[in-house]
Design an enzyme around this catalytic site. Sequence first.
Site, short mmCIF file in Angstrom:
data_model
loop_
_atom_site.label_atom_id
_atom_site.label_comp_id
_atom_site.label_asym_id
_atom_site.label_seq_id
_atom_site.Cartn_x
_atom_site.Cartn_y
_atom_site.Cartn_z
N ASN A 211 0.70 -0.96 -0.03
CA ASN A 211 -0.36 0.31 0.06
C ASN A 211 1.09 1.34 0.29
OD1 ASN A 211 0.78 0.43 2.81
ND2 ASN A 211 -0.38 -1.30 3.29
N ASP A 313 -5.29 -9.65 13.79
CA ASP A 313 -5.36 -8.17 13.85
C ASP A 313 -3.97 -7.83 14.43
OD1 ASP A 313 -5.66 -5.84 15.11
OD2 ASP A 313 -7.36 -5.81 13.90
N PHE A 330 -5.09 3.34 14.98
CA PHE A 330 -4.95 4.49 14.00
C PHE A 330 -5.76 4.18 13.26
CE2 PHE A 330 -2.27 8.22 13.17
CZ PHE A 330 -0.58 7.81 14.41
N LYS A 344 -14.24 2.06 15.56
CA LYS A 344 -13.36 1.58 15.47
C LYS A 344 -12.92 1.56 17.31
CE LYS A 344 -11.62 1.13 11.24
NZ LYS A 344 -10.96 1.29 10.20
N LYS A 348 -12.06 -2.79 18.52
CA LYS A 348 -10.44 -2.93 19.05
C LYS A 348 -10.00 -2.67 20.70
CE LYS A 348 -8.52 -2.95 14.64
NZ LYS A 348 -7.49 -2.75 14.18
#
Length: 402
Positions: A211, A313, A330, A344, A348
């Site tokens: 990426n 993850d 992030f 999120k 998480k």
Amino acid sequence: MDLAGKKIVLGLTGGIACYKVAELTRALGKAGASVQVVMTQAATQFITPLTMQALSGQPVFTDQWDARIANNMAHIDLSRDADAIVIAPCSTDFISKLAHGACDDLLSTLCVARPARLPLLVAPAMNVEMWQNPATRRNVAQLAADGIELLGPDTGEQACGENGMGRMLEPAQLLEHIIAAFQPKILAGKRVLLTAGPTFEPIDPVRGITNLSSGKMGYAIARAARQAGAEVTLVSGTTTLDAPLGVQRIAAQTAQQMHDAVLAHLSGQDVFIAVAAVADWRVANASAQKLKKDGSEGEKNTGPVLEFAQNPDILATVAALPKRPYCVGFAAESENLLQYGEQKRLRKNIPLLVGNIGHHTFGQDDNELILFDAHGHTLLPRNDKQALARQLIAAIASRLPH
Ligand code: CTP
């Protein structure tokens, strides 16, 4: 401009490393500092005051009896509005003078007469035998005991042809130390582990899926954490960036490697900051050999069919551990950041989530962030990534248990 508005008295003493201080002077200026050069007579044998005046843009002082200052007290006046004194190169003789409080020239007198609040940083530069001499060892220990910060020296080839400890640090390293000296040590005694940069998932030995993450934000945070006094370990995907000074970098290519490196270095960490852009999937049917086009030229070739398997993850794994460090994640969202960011953070199970405003941050030098925690959200307005990194480190430090 890491040193914007800072006034630095830069003292040069006798040593061949004086030539490197020409570059340091330019670098300090570019970082926003104003530099007042003071030289010993010995230093003027190695580089001229004219050169140093041209580079610093200010008249150079070499003489205790210089009458240019109205009250004729250069040894007092030059340090009164300074933010730091840096002695580079600092000779064996000058270390001895500092250790004993000698006042027999302008620079030594200025150091003794400096206000107690004023940091004094010295960058030793000398032959290896001079550095190892018992008298130098005693004097260096005295400097440390007196609160004088030693920058280096380094080991390596010396101008005299010998090899060993005593080389002055390079100008870029000195600059980093000087910038760090101005940062509050809000993470002193803490250990910080970070991930940064992109991951790369192979398709075959020469191709892969990655990426656009440059690693800039993660590296800026690692640097800020280090400058705040933390011991920093950076698990990094492939980037073109240099590891920040004093940061331990561990290379990881794939998400799995990054995951394994994080778990291997997790013990004893106080903070974990997941900045890396981690691939959510890897290629399950990656080929051990380079994939070839089959069929003849001009024929339609549909190419290989890739199958995907989910990657671990890393952040969620660390956050689920019973003795977890303070976890920071992030998020890059292209819409509904306020809603998705908080969701999120909860999903998480982390105390702090940092939202990138917009998803065009990759590779840029500036950014705009929103911090989500249990009390709501706070905006960190657009700024360069290093300034934002320092604000983020301050935000993390203020949230750590005392
Ligand atoms: N992260 C991680 N390991 C992964 C994926 C992500 O540690 N395998 C971390 C990132 O470093 C970042 C945060 O988790 O701190 C991002 O979470 P993620 O849910 O992947 O967010 P997005 O990439 O924004 O993805 P999406 O919105 O699709 O859920």
